[in-house]
Design a protein around this motif. Structure first.
Motif, PDB file in Angstrom:
ATOM      1  N   ASP A 133     -25.510  -1.962  16.131  1.00  0.00           N
ATOM      2  CA  ASP A 133     -24.678  -2.839  15.051  1.00  0.00           C
ATOM      3  C   ASP A 133     -23.963  -2.015  14.092  1.00  0.00           C
ATOM      4  OD1 ASP A 133     -25.612  -5.116  16.772  1.00  0.00           O
ATOM      5  OD2 ASP A 133     -27.484  -5.400  15.502  1.00  0.00           O
ATOM      6  N   TRP A 134     -24.790  -0.958  13.609  1.00  0.00           N
ATOM      7  CA  TRP A 134     -24.167  -0.141  12.580  1.00  0.00           C
ATOM      8  C   TRP A 134     -24.017   1.259  12.859  1.00  0.00           C
ATOM      9  CZ3 TRP A 134     -23.215  -3.492   8.680  1.00  0.00           C
ATOM     10  CH2 TRP A 134     -23.988  -4.771   8.601  1.00  0.00           C
ATOM     11  N   PHE A 135     -23.223   1.898  12.229  1.00  0.00           N
ATOM     12  CA  PHE A 135     -23.181   3.255  12.505  1.00  0.00           C
ATOM     13  C   PHE A 135     -24.292   4.043  12.368  1.00  0.00           C
ATOM     14  CE2 PHE A 135     -18.563   2.025  12.368  1.00  0.00           C
ATOM     15  CZ  PHE A 135     -18.311   2.651  13.252  1.00  0.00           C
ATOM     16  N   VAL A 136     -25.228   4.027  11.439  1.00  0.00           N
ATOM     17  CA  VAL A 136     -26.426   4.635  11.226  1.00  0.00           C
ATOM     18  C   VAL A 136     -27.425   3.634  11.079  1.00  0.00           C
ATOM     19  CG1 VAL A 136     -27.531   6.549  10.180  1.00  0.00           C
ATOM     20  CG2 VAL A 136     -25.101   6.530  10.328  1.00  0.00           C
ATOM     21  N   GLY A 137     -28.836   3.956  11.875  1.00  0.00           N
ATOM     22  CA  GLY A 137     -29.902   3.041  11.539  1.00  0.00           C
ATOM     23  C   GLY A 137     -29.686   1.428  11.900  1.00  0.00           C
ATOM     24  N   ASN A 138     -30.417   0.598  11.334  1.00  0.00           N
ATOM     25  CA  ASN A 138     -30.397  -0.637  11.700  1.00  0.00           C
ATOM     26  C   ASN A 138     -29.985  -1.506  10.414  1.00  0.00           C
ATOM     27  OD1 ASN A 138     -31.643  -0.484  14.005  1.00  0.00           O
ATOM     28  ND2 ASN A 138     -33.534   0.080  12.936  1.00  0.00           N
ATOM     29  N   SER A 139     -29.321  -1.070   9.465  1.00  0.00           N
ATOM     30  CA  SER A 139     -28.601  -1.748   8.421  1.00  0.00           C
ATOM     31  C   SER A 139     -27.436  -0.933   7.887  1.00  0.00           C
ATOM     32  CB  SER A 139     -29.603  -1.828   7.328  1.00  0.00           C
ATOM     33  OG  SER A 139     -29.997  -0.715   6.984  1.00  0.00           O
ATOM     34  N   ILE A 140     -26.581  -1.723   6.951  1.00  0.00           N
ATOM     35  CA  ILE A 140     -25.310  -1.068   6.325  1.00  0.00           C
ATOM     36  C   ILE A 140     -25.837   0.277   5.496  1.00  0.00           C
ATOM     37  CG2 ILE A 140     -25.480  -2.523   4.344  1.00  0.00           C
ATOM     38  CD1 ILE A 140     -22.271  -2.496   4.859  1.00  0.00           C
ATOM     39  N   THR A 141     -24.852   1.325   5.662  1.00  0.00           N
ATOM     40  CA  THR A 141     -25.025   2.557   5.051  1.00  0.00           C
ATOM     41  C   THR A 141     -23.515   2.846   4.555  1.00  0.00           C
ATOM     42  OG1 THR A 141     -24.401   4.009   6.716  1.00  0.00           O
ATOM     43  CG2 THR A 141     -26.861   3.415   6.538  1.00  0.00           C
ATOM     44  N   LEU A 142     -23.589   3.978   3.939  1.00  0.00           N
ATOM     45  CA  LEU A 142     -22.319   4.474   3.167  1.00  0.00           C
ATOM     46  C   LEU A 142     -21.345   4.629   4.411  1.00  0.00           C
ATOM     47  CD1 LEU A 142     -23.375   6.801   0.364  1.00  0.00           C
ATOM     48  CD2 LEU A 142     -22.439   4.331   0.175  1.00  0.00           C
ATOM     49  N   ALA A 143     -22.000   5.047   5.484  1.00  0.00           N
ATOM     50  CA  ALA A 143     -20.998   5.318   6.775  1.00  0.00           C
ATOM     51  C   ALA A 143     -20.067   4.249   7.166  1.00  0.00           C
ATOM     52  CB  ALA A 143     -21.878   5.747   7.873  1.00  0.00           C
ATOM     53  N   ASP A 144     -20.916   2.910   7.187  1.00  0.00           N
ATOM     54  CA  ASP A 144     -20.037   1.754   7.353  1.00  0.00           C
ATOM     55  C   ASP A 144     -19.133   1.287   6.285  1.00  0.00           C
ATOM     56  OD1 ASP A 144     -21.776   0.546   9.684  1.00  0.00           O
ATOM     57  OD2 ASP A 144     -23.419   1.112   8.172  1.00  0.00           O
ATOM     58  N   ILE A 145     -19.580   1.600   5.336  1.00  0.00           N
ATOM     59  CA  ILE A 145     -18.520   1.384   4.139  1.00  0.00           C
ATOM     60  C   ILE A 145     -17.463   2.136   4.178  1.00  0.00           C
ATOM     61  CG2 ILE A 145     -18.290   1.529   1.508  1.00  0.00           C
ATOM     62  CD1 ILE A 145     -21.248   0.596   1.136  1.00  0.00           C
ATOM     63  N   ALA A 146     -17.609   3.322   4.310  1.00  0.00           N
ATOM     64  CA  ALA A 146     -16.343   4.529   4.505  1.00  0.00           C
ATOM     65  C   ALA A 146     -15.502   4.018   5.577  1.00  0.00           C
ATOM     66  CB  ALA A 146     -16.872   5.795   4.614  1.00  0.00           C
ATOM     67  N   LEU A 147     -15.985   3.450   6.887  1.00  0.00           N
ATOM     68  CA  LEU A 147     -15.254   3.343   7.968  1.00  0.00           C
ATOM     69  C   LEU A 147     -14.520   1.816   7.753  1.00  0.00           C
ATOM     70  CD1 LEU A 147     -17.363   4.925  10.791  1.00  0.00           C
ATOM     71  CD2 LEU A 147     -14.938   5.603  10.056  1.00  0.00           C
ATOM     72  N   TYR A 148     -15.370   1.153   6.955  1.00  0.00           N
ATOM     73  CA  TYR A 148     -14.738  -0.650   7.014  1.00  0.00           C
ATOM     74  C   TYR A 148     -13.492  -0.575   6.167  1.00  0.00           C
ATOM     75  CZ  TYR A 148     -14.834  -5.223   5.641  1.00  0.00           C
ATOM     76  OH  TYR A 148     -14.320  -6.591   5.441  1.00  0.00           O
ATOM     77  N   ALA A 149     -13.304   0.141   5.091  1.00  0.00           N
ATOM     78  CA  ALA A 149     -12.308   0.137   4.313  1.00  0.00           C
ATOM     79  C   ALA A 149     -11.167   0.068   4.684  1.00  0.00           C
ATOM     80  CB  ALA A 149     -12.427   1.236   3.035  1.00  0.00           C
ATOM     81  N   TYR A 150     -10.695   0.893   5.465  1.00  0.00           N
ATOM     82  CA  TYR A 150      -9.167   1.026   6.049  1.00  0.00           C
ATOM     83  C   TYR A 150      -9.286   0.351   7.422  1.00  0.00           C
ATOM     84  CZ  TYR A 150      -7.463   3.985   2.416  1.00  0.00           C
ATOM     85  OH  TYR A 150      -7.001   4.486   1.170  1.00  0.00           O
ATOM     86  N   THR A 151     -10.377   0.069   8.138  1.00  0.00           N
ATOM     87  CA  THR A 151     -10.354  -0.377   9.529  1.00  0.00           C
ATOM     88  C   THR A 151     -10.153  -1.620   9.488  1.00  0.00           C
ATOM     89  OG1 THR A 151     -12.002   1.303  10.293  1.00  0.00           O
ATOM     90  CG2 THR A 151     -11.647  -0.737  11.689  1.00  0.00           C
ATOM     91  N   HIS A 152     -10.584  -2.615   8.454  1.00  0.00           N
ATOM     92  CA  HIS A 152     -10.591  -3.970   8.399  1.00  0.00           C
ATOM     93  C   HIS A 152      -9.123  -4.279   7.836  1.00  0.00           C
ATOM     94  CE1 HIS A 152     -11.247  -3.927   4.034  1.00  0.00           C
ATOM     95  NE2 HIS A 152     -10.968  -5.230   4.111  1.00  0.00           N
TER      96      HIS A 152
END
Length: 208
Positions: A157-176
């Motif tokens: 569901d998330w890039f690391v672990g079971n909840s949102i982390t900075l990894a998701d924020i970093a990748l989300y910014a330009y992906t979406h």
């Protein structure tokens, strides 16, 4: 870090995903930012005053804290998120989070973000011959990065672990917002579902 702190100033361009990473991180940890805008297409981060007072590297984003200036989006996100749930406590999970953040800056951002800027902001007709010559290679590299993300998200569901982390924020910014660069989110169903998960996180703020 959960309290509001009016001492934080974000030097940014609202079009920039790197700047948005910091805004989203701050929103999710409850930190208020004052925003100061620059247009990089007009050289506003290359003035003698900016180079002397904000960032000698002539780039944004920069997070200002009193007399201290912190360039680079990943560093600023780390600073704001320190001690919050956006950074895992497990040592390996922290390293894995950094792995995805480094991947974003090395494999993803130089291709996905660059094409969004070139095609969505500047327009193909305004590109140099050198830039046009790079379009195909950057599209291929961007698609490879998105495929890797989609494959990972097929089982996570998330890039690391079971909840949102900075990894998701970093990748989300330009992906979406990748589609103005010629990428099709419909080709990546697992990324699409992940994008919806990020947008549903309490405290989420949209990109300008």
């Amino acid at each position: 870090m959960t309290e509001t702190n009016n001492a934080f100033v974000l030097h940014e361009d609202p079009f920039s995903g790197n700047c948005y990473k910091i805004r989203l991180t701050a929103a999710l940890v409850g930190v208020e930012l004052e925003r100061r805008f620059y247009d990089i297409t007009k050289g506003e981060t290359r003035t003698p005053e900016f180079l002397a007072k904000v960032n000698a590297n002539g780039r944004i984003p920069v997070l200002e804290m009193g007399d201290t200036f912190l360039p680079e989006s990943g560093a600023a996100c780390w600073y704001l998120a320190y001690g919050s749930a956006l950074i895992p406590t497990d040592r390996f999970a922290q390293a894995d989070m950094l792995r995805w953040m480094f991947f974003e800056q090395y494999n993803h951002e130089p291709n996905v973000a660059t094409l969004r800027f070139w095609l969505g902001k500047l327009g193909e007709e305004n590109l140099s011959d050198q830039q046009r010559a790079q379009l195909s290679a950057k599209r291929s590299a961007g698609e490879a990065a998105l495929r890797l993300m989609d494959e990972h998200l097929a089982t996570h569901d998330w890039f690391v672990g079971n909840s949102i982390t900075l990894a998701d924020i970093a990748l989300y910014a330009y992906t979406h917002v990748c589609e103005p660069g010629g990428f099709q989110l419909a080709d990546y169903p697992h990324i699409q579902r992940w994008i919806a998960r990020v947008a549903a996180v309490p405290g989420y703020v949209a990109m300008d």
